[in-house]
Structure formats: C-alpha cells, structure tokens
Enzyme design. Structure first.
Site, PDB file in Angstrom:
ATOM      1  N   ASP A   1       2.875  17.492  37.705  1.00 42.03           N
ATOM      2  CA  ASP A   1       2.660  17.557  36.251  1.00 42.03           C
ATOM      3  C   ASP A   1       3.726  16.736  35.515  1.00 42.03           C
ATOM      4  OD1 ASP A   1       0.645  19.483  36.688  1.00 42.03           O
ATOM      5  OD2 ASP A   1       2.067  21.147  36.523  1.00 42.03           O
TER       6      ASP A   1
ATOM      7  N   LYS B   1     -15.035  20.091  42.424  1.00 43.66           N
ATOM      8  CA  LYS B   1     -15.110  21.558  42.379  1.00 43.66           C
ATOM      9  C   LYS B   1     -16.575  21.967  42.257  1.00 43.66           C
ATOM     10  CE  LYS B   1     -10.600  22.513  40.164  1.00 43.66           C
ATOM     11  NZ  LYS B   1      -9.733  22.922  41.262  1.00 43.66           N
TER      12      LYS B   1
ATOM     13  N   GLU C   1     -10.907  15.484  42.409  1.00 46.50           N
ATOM     14  CA  GLU C   1     -11.030  16.776  43.078  1.00 46.50           C
ATOM     15  C   GLU C   1     -12.383  17.374  42.715  1.00 46.50           C
ATOM     16  OE1 GLU C   1      -8.138  19.959  42.418  1.00 46.50           O
ATOM     17  OE2 GLU C   1      -9.565  21.323  43.379  1.00 46.50           O
TER      18      GLU C   1
ATOM     19  N   ASP D   1     -10.061  17.050  37.948  1.00 48.29           N
ATOM     20  CA  ASP D   1     -11.029  18.001  38.504  1.00 48.29           C
ATOM     21  C   ASP D   1     -12.436  17.712  37.982  1.00 48.29           C
ATOM     22  OD1 ASP D   1      -8.891  19.811  39.729  1.00 48.29           O
ATOM     23  OD2 ASP D   1      -8.277  19.696  37.626  1.00 48.29           O
TER      24      ASP D   1
ATOM     25  N   HIS E   1     -10.780  21.702  34.622  1.00 53.43           N
ATOM     26  CA  HIS E   1     -10.277  22.430  35.791  1.00 53.43           C
ATOM     27  C   HIS E   1     -10.961  23.766  36.035  1.00 53.43           C
ATOM     28  CE1 HIS E   1      -7.644  25.221  37.980  1.00 53.43           C
ATOM     29  NE2 HIS E   1      -7.376  24.167  38.720  1.00 53.43           N
TER      30      HIS E   1
ATOM     31  N   HIS F   1      -0.871  14.942  37.919  1.00 54.69           N
ATOM     32  CA  HIS F   1      -1.785  16.071  38.147  1.00 54.69           C
ATOM     33  C   HIS F   1      -2.535  16.447  36.873  1.00 54.69           C
ATOM     34  CE1 HIS F   1      -2.316  20.598  38.891  1.00 54.69           C
ATOM     35  NE2 HIS F   1      -3.088  20.013  39.786  1.00 54.69           N
ATOM     36  N   ARG F   2      -3.839  16.274  36.873  1.00 47.36           N
ATOM     37  CA  ARG F   2      -4.689  16.470  35.684  1.00 47.36           C
ATOM     38  C   ARG F   2      -4.233  15.524  34.567  1.00 47.36           C
ATOM     39  NH1 ARG F   2      -4.435  23.147  35.601  1.00 47.36           N
ATOM     40  NH2 ARG F   2      -4.503  23.409  37.860  1.00 47.36           N
TER      41      ARG F   2
ATOM     42  N   GLU G   1      -4.765  12.596  39.296  1.00 48.56           N
ATOM     43  CA  GLU G   1      -5.629  13.579  39.945  1.00 48.56           C
ATOM     44  C   GLU G   1      -6.374  14.285  38.841  1.00 48.56           C
ATOM     45  OE1 GLU G   1      -6.540  17.768  41.396  1.00 48.56           O
ATOM     46  OE2 GLU G   1      -5.505  17.088  39.620  1.00 48.56           O
TER      47      GLU G   1
HETATM   48  O1  G3P Z   1      -5.693  18.435  43.895  1.00 46.23           O
HETATM   49  C1  G3P Z   1      -4.545  19.206  43.964  1.00 46.23           C
HETATM   50  C2  G3P Z   1      -4.572  20.379  43.019  1.00 46.23           C
HETATM   51  O2  G3P Z   1      -5.058  19.964  41.783  1.00 46.23           O
HETATM   52  C3  G3P Z   1      -5.411  21.494  43.547  1.00 46.23           C
HETATM   53  O3  G3P Z   1      -5.357  22.643  42.778  1.00 46.23           O
HETATM   54  O4  G3P Z   1      -6.095  24.225  41.088  1.00 46.23           O
HETATM   55  O5  G3P Z   1      -4.606  22.365  40.418  1.00 46.23           O
HETATM   56  O6  G3P Z   1      -6.981  21.922  40.974  1.00 46.23           O
HETATM   57  P1  G3P Z   1      -5.787  22.795  41.254  1.00 46.23           P
HETATM   58 MG    MG Z   2      -7.008  19.750  40.855  1.00 44.32          MG
END
Ligand code: G3P
Ligand code: MG
Length: 240
Positions: free
Chosen positions: A231, A113, A111, A38, A51, A9-10, A36
């Site tokens: 994470d 945004k 992702e 953003d 993000h 995640h990120r 993943e």
């Molecule tokens: O893509 C899943 C998750 O990343 C969504 O929430 O706020 O962490 O970008 P956020």
């Molecule tokens: Mg995200």
C-alpha cells in the site's frame, strides 16, 4: 536477476481511494513498476474493479456488487468514503484500466475474484479484453481461486499467472507447478527465509503481500523477490 519490482496494492491505496483510476495514476506517477487490483463481474457481466463482495465499505452504494449492472454501479462514488475531494471517482471497469494502460508500461496484476461457479465466465470474459489491448506480456493473472488459475493456464498458457495464498503450504513449489502457475503471491509472514530462498532458486516468482512495514520491505528486497505488493509504493521505492 533484475531488481525487486514494486506493485502498488489496489493502486497507491495508502494515499488514494483503493481500486480507483486516481490511485492507479498516482502509482504510475511515483514510479511504481506495477499495480495490483481486484476484478469482479457486475450483474451484466462487465469486469469491474472493486475489492469487497459488497459496495458498502468503498463506495456510496450498498449491497452485493454482482447484484448491480454497470450503469447502476457507475452512479456510486468510489472515492468519497476516503475523502470528499475524491468524490468524482467511480468504480472503474477493467476495460477503462486497459485503455489507460496504453499510455504507460506498468505491469498489471489482475486479481480475479468472484463466485466459483462463475470462474469460467470470468476467464471467458477477461481473456479477450487482454488480447484486444495487446497486454498479453504485461498482465499477471492471480487468484485465491486456484482452480480458476489452473483452468486459466489450460486455456491461455501464454499469460503469466500466480496463486494467492494466505496460509503456509506444505510444499508450495510442487503445488504451484501442479497448477501450471509461476507466481506465488503469499501473505508476507507465511514463509521462512529458507523456504523463500529455496522457492526463488527453483524459479518460482515470489510476490509477498501486503508488505507495508519498512523492515519487511527491506527483507524482501534483499531476498530478491520478483515483486512486493504494498500500500506504500512510495516507501518501497525509497528503500529500493
Ligand atoms: O493480490 C494480493 C492481495 O491483494 C490479496 O488479498 O484481500 O488484498 O485482495 P486482498
Ligand atoms: Mg487483491
């Protein structure tokens, strides 16, 4: 069915500054299956990886990301907020990530945004980049903006998409199908086990986020979710 994939995640964001090349490289090196990250548009409409809507938390900049050109964004450190040793990290562009990904086989969960009034602009800019780097089969496009997901699928159905949801939906399966998506990226406590099993049976790809606790990682591996977004990809890989 193949084993549950581990998406960082990120990037490997528990150990490295989120959404930076060093966090992505670290995820690759520990053996994650995907990352993943953003995506937002800069003032001059370059997709960049960060993000928050504002720069303040994760960079040395301040104010709204979309108020800065790429050249301006590149002046900021995207790593020193996490630790001084990462001060050379910049805000990556989507194209930099795509270039880097030519030398690996990671799945890339973009992702998307940004402002709803820029959703078509985002689609129009991001798709040609995916095509340019031949990543049609490696990317998953997801968003909290479900209208964007539906529009994406109308225009580029060859790319896999997922919707991101925070709340418990009444009928996730029909909703996902209505948007012509395949993935259900859900806040990890928003489905019961029965609902999750039913969705998997009906062919929806479940990808819970952000699953950081051992107990929950184990639950989703046992359920045979398509992927876990975490994470702590190191912990998830060990448990798998
Ligand atoms: O893509 C899943 C998750 O990343 C969504 O929430 O706020 O962490 O970008 P956020
Ligand atoms: Mg995200």
């Amino acid at each position: 069915m193949s084993q549950t994939k581990i998406f960082a995640h990120r990037g490997f964001s528990s150990q490295y500054p989120e959404n930076t090349m060093i966090a992505f490289q670290a995820a690759l090196e520990i053996g994650a299956d995907g990352i993943e990250f953003d995506v937002q548009l800069s003032k001059d409409h370059v997709p960049v990886i960060i993000h928050d809507q504002t720069l303040d938390r994760t960079s040395t900049g301040s104010g709204v990301v979309g108020h800065y050109s790429l050249l301006e964004l590149k002046q900021f450190s995207a790593g020193s907020w996490f630790h001084e040793k990462f001060k050379a990290e910049q805000i990556p562009t989507l194209e930099e990530v795509f270039l880097w990904s030519k030398n690996n086989a990671l799945q890339l969960n973009l992702e998307l945004k940004g402002y709803v009034w820029e959703r078509q602009k985002m689609i129009t800019i991001v798709f040609p980049l995916i095509k340019k780097y031949g990543l049609e089969n490696r990317v998953i496009v997801s968003s909290f903006d479900h209208k964007m997901v539906r529009l994406w699928n109308e225009q580029y159905p060859m790319i896999e998409t997922g919707i991101i949801v925070k709340s418990a939906l009444y009928n996730p399966e029909s909703y996902v199908r209505q948007l012509a998506a395949l993935g259900y990226h859900f806040s990890f406590m928003s489905l019961t086990m029965e609902e999750a099993e039913q969705l998997i049976k009906s062919g929806i790809l479940l990808r819970p986020y952000t699953v950081n606790q051992e107990k929950w990682i184990q639950i989703f591996i046992n359920l045979k979710c398509d992927a876990i977004i975490t994470d702590y990809p190191d912990l998830a890989l060990t448990l798998r």
